[in-house]
Scaffold this motif. Structure first.
Motif, PDB file in Angstrom:
ATOM      1  N   PHE A  22       0.848  -1.124  -0.222  1.00  0.00           N
ATOM      2  CA  PHE A  22      -0.170   0.091   0.056  1.00  0.00           C
ATOM      3  C   PHE A  22       0.939   1.263   0.043  1.00  0.00           C
ATOM      4  CE2 PHE A  22      -3.219  -2.958   2.306  1.00  0.00           C
ATOM      5  CZ  PHE A  22      -4.066  -3.173   1.183  1.00  0.00           C
ATOM      6  N   VAL A  23       1.908   1.048   0.598  1.00  0.00           N
ATOM      7  CA  VAL A  23       2.878   2.489   0.729  1.00  0.00           C
ATOM      8  C   VAL A  23       3.557   2.706  -0.554  1.00  0.00           C
ATOM      9  CG1 VAL A  23       5.005   3.249   1.588  1.00  0.00           C
ATOM     10  CG2 VAL A  23       3.359   2.380   3.365  1.00  0.00           C
ATOM     11  N   ARG A  24       3.929   1.401  -1.387  1.00  0.00           N
ATOM     12  CA  ARG A  24       4.626   1.775  -2.736  1.00  0.00           C
ATOM     13  C   ARG A  24       3.317   2.386  -3.598  1.00  0.00           C
ATOM     14  NH1 ARG A  24       9.236  -0.828  -4.170  1.00  0.00           N
ATOM     15  NH2 ARG A  24       8.508  -1.070  -6.210  1.00  0.00           N
ATOM     16  N   LEU A  25       2.121   1.741  -3.547  1.00  0.00           N
ATOM     17  CA  LEU A  25       1.118   2.485  -4.320  1.00  0.00           C
ATOM     18  C   LEU A  25       0.925   4.034  -4.094  1.00  0.00           C
ATOM     19  CD1 LEU A  25      -1.577  -0.570  -4.562  1.00  0.00           C
ATOM     20  CD2 LEU A  25      -0.061   0.210  -6.420  1.00  0.00           C
ATOM     21  N   GLY A  26       0.906   4.114  -2.871  1.00  0.00           N
ATOM     22  CA  GLY A  26       0.932   5.701  -2.384  1.00  0.00           C
ATOM     23  C   GLY A  26       1.831   6.687  -2.828  1.00  0.00           C
ATOM     24  N   VAL A  27       3.225   6.099  -2.603  1.00  0.00           N
ATOM     25  CA  VAL A  27       4.430   6.638  -3.363  1.00  0.00           C
ATOM     26  C   VAL A  27       4.068   7.108  -4.842  1.00  0.00           C
ATOM     27  CG1 VAL A  27       6.702   6.718  -3.666  1.00  0.00           C
ATOM     28  CG2 VAL A  27       5.773   6.232  -1.247  1.00  0.00           C
ATOM     29  N   TRP A  28       3.781   5.822  -5.301  1.00  0.00           N
ATOM     30  CA  TRP A  28       3.616   6.119  -7.032  1.00  0.00           C
ATOM     31  C   TRP A  28       2.426   6.919  -7.136  1.00  0.00           C
ATOM     32  CZ3 TRP A  28      -0.565   4.233 -10.249  1.00  0.00           C
ATOM     33  CH2 TRP A  28      -0.545   4.294 -11.414  1.00  0.00           C
ATOM     34  N   GLN A  29       1.515   7.271  -6.596  1.00  0.00           N
ATOM     35  CA  GLN A  29       0.337   8.072  -6.951  1.00  0.00           C
ATOM     36  C   GLN A  29       1.023   9.415  -6.750  1.00  0.00           C
ATOM     37  OE1 GLN A  29      -2.220   8.012  -8.647  1.00  0.00           O
ATOM     38  NE2 GLN A  29      -2.819   5.619  -8.344  1.00  0.00           N
ATOM     39  N   LEU A  30       1.762   9.580  -5.663  1.00  0.00           N
ATOM     40  CA  LEU A  30       2.670  10.792  -5.721  1.00  0.00           C
ATOM     41  C   LEU A  30       3.475  11.331  -6.685  1.00  0.00           C
ATOM     42  CD1 LEU A  30       3.421  10.852  -1.478  1.00  0.00           C
ATOM     43  CD2 LEU A  30       1.538  11.879  -2.625  1.00  0.00           C
ATOM     44  N   GLY A 214      -5.582  12.183  -4.075  1.00  0.00           N
ATOM     45  CA  GLY A 214      -6.680  11.492  -3.360  1.00  0.00           C
ATOM     46  C   GLY A 214      -6.422  10.092  -3.353  1.00  0.00           C
ATOM     47  N   TYR A 215      -5.796   9.415  -4.375  1.00  0.00           N
ATOM     48  CA  TYR A 215      -5.555   7.909  -4.465  1.00  0.00           C
ATOM     49  C   TYR A 215      -4.538   7.503  -3.527  1.00  0.00           C
ATOM     50  CZ  TYR A 215      -8.891   7.150  -8.395  1.00  0.00           C
ATOM     51  OH  TYR A 215      -9.878   7.204  -9.334  1.00  0.00           O
ATOM     52  N   ALA A 216      -3.472   8.462  -3.589  1.00  0.00           N
ATOM     53  CA  ALA A 216      -2.372   8.435  -2.485  1.00  0.00           C
ATOM     54  C   ALA A 216      -2.786   8.313  -1.158  1.00  0.00           C
ATOM     55  CB  ALA A 216      -1.197   9.543  -2.759  1.00  0.00           C
ATOM     56  N   PHE A 217      -3.711   9.349  -0.762  1.00  0.00           N
ATOM     57  CA  PHE A 217      -4.140   9.130   0.777  1.00  0.00           C
ATOM     58  C   PHE A 217      -5.057   7.994   1.080  1.00  0.00           C
ATOM     59  CE2 PHE A 217      -7.688   9.995   3.464  1.00  0.00           C
ATOM     60  CZ  PHE A 217      -7.224  10.719   4.705  1.00  0.00           C
ATOM     61  N   GLN A 218      -5.791   7.537  -0.060  1.00  0.00           N
ATOM     62  CA  GLN A 218      -6.381   6.180   0.063  1.00  0.00           C
ATOM     63  C   GLN A 218      -5.534   5.090   0.430  1.00  0.00           C
ATOM     64  OE1 GLN A 218      -9.579   5.160  -2.832  1.00  0.00           O
ATOM     65  NE2 GLN A 218      -8.092   3.757  -3.389  1.00  0.00           N
ATOM     66  N   PHE A 222      -5.205   2.669   3.899  1.00  0.00           N
ATOM     67  CA  PHE A 222      -4.995   1.302   3.674  1.00  0.00           C
ATOM     68  C   PHE A 222      -3.778   0.611   4.712  1.00  0.00           C
ATOM     69  CE2 PHE A 222      -7.808   0.893  -0.467  1.00  0.00           C
ATOM     70  CZ  PHE A 222      -8.818   1.308   0.140  1.00  0.00           C
ATOM     71  N   ALA A 223      -2.520   1.338   4.386  1.00  0.00           N
ATOM     72  CA  ALA A 223      -1.318   0.716   5.107  1.00  0.00           C
ATOM     73  C   ALA A 223      -1.671   0.869   6.611  1.00  0.00           C
ATOM     74  CB  ALA A 223      -0.267   1.558   4.695  1.00  0.00           C
ATOM     75  N   ILE A 224      -2.156   1.985   6.933  1.00  0.00           N
ATOM     76  CA  ILE A 224      -2.504   2.397   8.625  1.00  0.00           C
ATOM     77  C   ILE A 224      -3.536   1.322   9.002  1.00  0.00           C
ATOM     78  CG2 ILE A 224      -3.337   4.078  10.200  1.00  0.00           C
ATOM     79  CD1 ILE A 224      -2.219   6.179   8.534  1.00  0.00           C
ATOM     80  N   ALA A 225      -4.534   1.217   8.242  1.00  0.00           N
ATOM     81  CA  ALA A 225      -5.720   0.039   8.626  1.00  0.00           C
ATOM     82  C   ALA A 225      -5.056  -1.321   8.702  1.00  0.00           C
ATOM     83  CB  ALA A 225      -6.986   0.069   7.461  1.00  0.00           C
TER      84      ALA A 225
END
Length: 245
Positions: A22-30, A214-218, A222-225
């Motif tokens: 999830f973190v990698r996906l968030g960083v990719w969206q950033l 917005g997707y990065a925040f999502q 998920f990682a925090i969840a």
């Protein structure tokens, strides 16, 4: 202080995999948001950039660049397309495209003439202004075509027999087949012209940076969840003492 039960290796590995994923996906969206911000700045300055010749641009136009160019030639008579389900300033309408034959080039160039609102209370399709005939010079921004999205209902162009043809998406291959010709991979967004009925307020046809943020925040959520679920599943219950002696 939160006390945890000893977790299984499977639970640990599953949680670690989920958090990293999830973190990698968030960083990719950033990263994608940063790229889109660069593209937005380039698009915003494209209309005022120096004019380039079409012959020198069409072979080397990169996906991240928006050349402002001039091209001479003529429109293909009697051929145009209306992209339906468009909206400008709260008014529903169509985006009008027409094929253009550049001088000295074998392929056709798809030209975005601009937006026309639907007419009347019943929102009828607009009557298209006459397209200029004969030799003309066009100026505009050379851009990738709009993303087609979901192609519902198959290729409607092949079923239509009258012009202009109505479509709900722009597919360069389908239009090329419909015209029995080869198209350049990009389209031309014409410069604004107060004398024309068309509305030419151009925006880039890609997902805006805000959507990526917005997707990065999502994904980060998920990682925090995943961590929270791990803690909840392995939290020790408070020990309760027996008051009876």
């Amino acid at each position: 202080m939160i006390r945890l039960r000893r977790p299984s290796w499977f639970a640990v590995l599953l949680t670690l995999f989920g958090v990293v994923f999830f973190v990698r996906l968030g960083v990719w969206q950033l990263h994608r948001a940063a790229e889109k911000e660069v593209l937005l700045r380039r698009f915003a300055t494209a209309a005022t950039a120096p004019i380039q010749d079409f012959a020198s641009v069409q072979r080397g136009a990169l996906p991240e660049r928006y050349p402002h160019l001039a091209v001479r030639g003529h429109f293909v008579a009697g051929r145009s397309y209306m992209l339906d389900d468009q909206n400008k300033g709260g008014r529903p309408g169509v985006q009008v495209y027409a094929p253009f034959q550049p001088d000295g080039h074998p392929r056709l160039l798809l030209v975005d003439l601009g937006f026309l609102p639907r007419e009347g209370a019943d929102l009828k399709l607009p009557q298209l202004p006459p397209i200029q005939s004969g030799e003309v010079e066009l100026r505009g921004i050379y851009v990738p075509p709009p993303a087609p999205g979901f192609k519902m209902g198959g290729n409607a162009l092949a079923r239509e027999t009258t012009w202009p043809k109505l479509t709900t998406y722009i597919d360069m291959d389908q239009i090329a087949a419909d015209l029995h010709a080869t198209l350049y991979p990009r389209a031309l967004l014409l410069d604004a012209d107060p004398a024309q009925a068309y509305v030419r307020e151009w925006t880039p046809g890609f997902m805006p940076p805000a959507r990526h943020y917005g997707y990065a925040f999502q994904w980060f959520s998920f990682a925090i969840a995943a961590i929270a679920i791990f803690v909840i599943m392995h939290r020790k219950k408070p020990e309760t003492g027996d008051d009876d002696e």
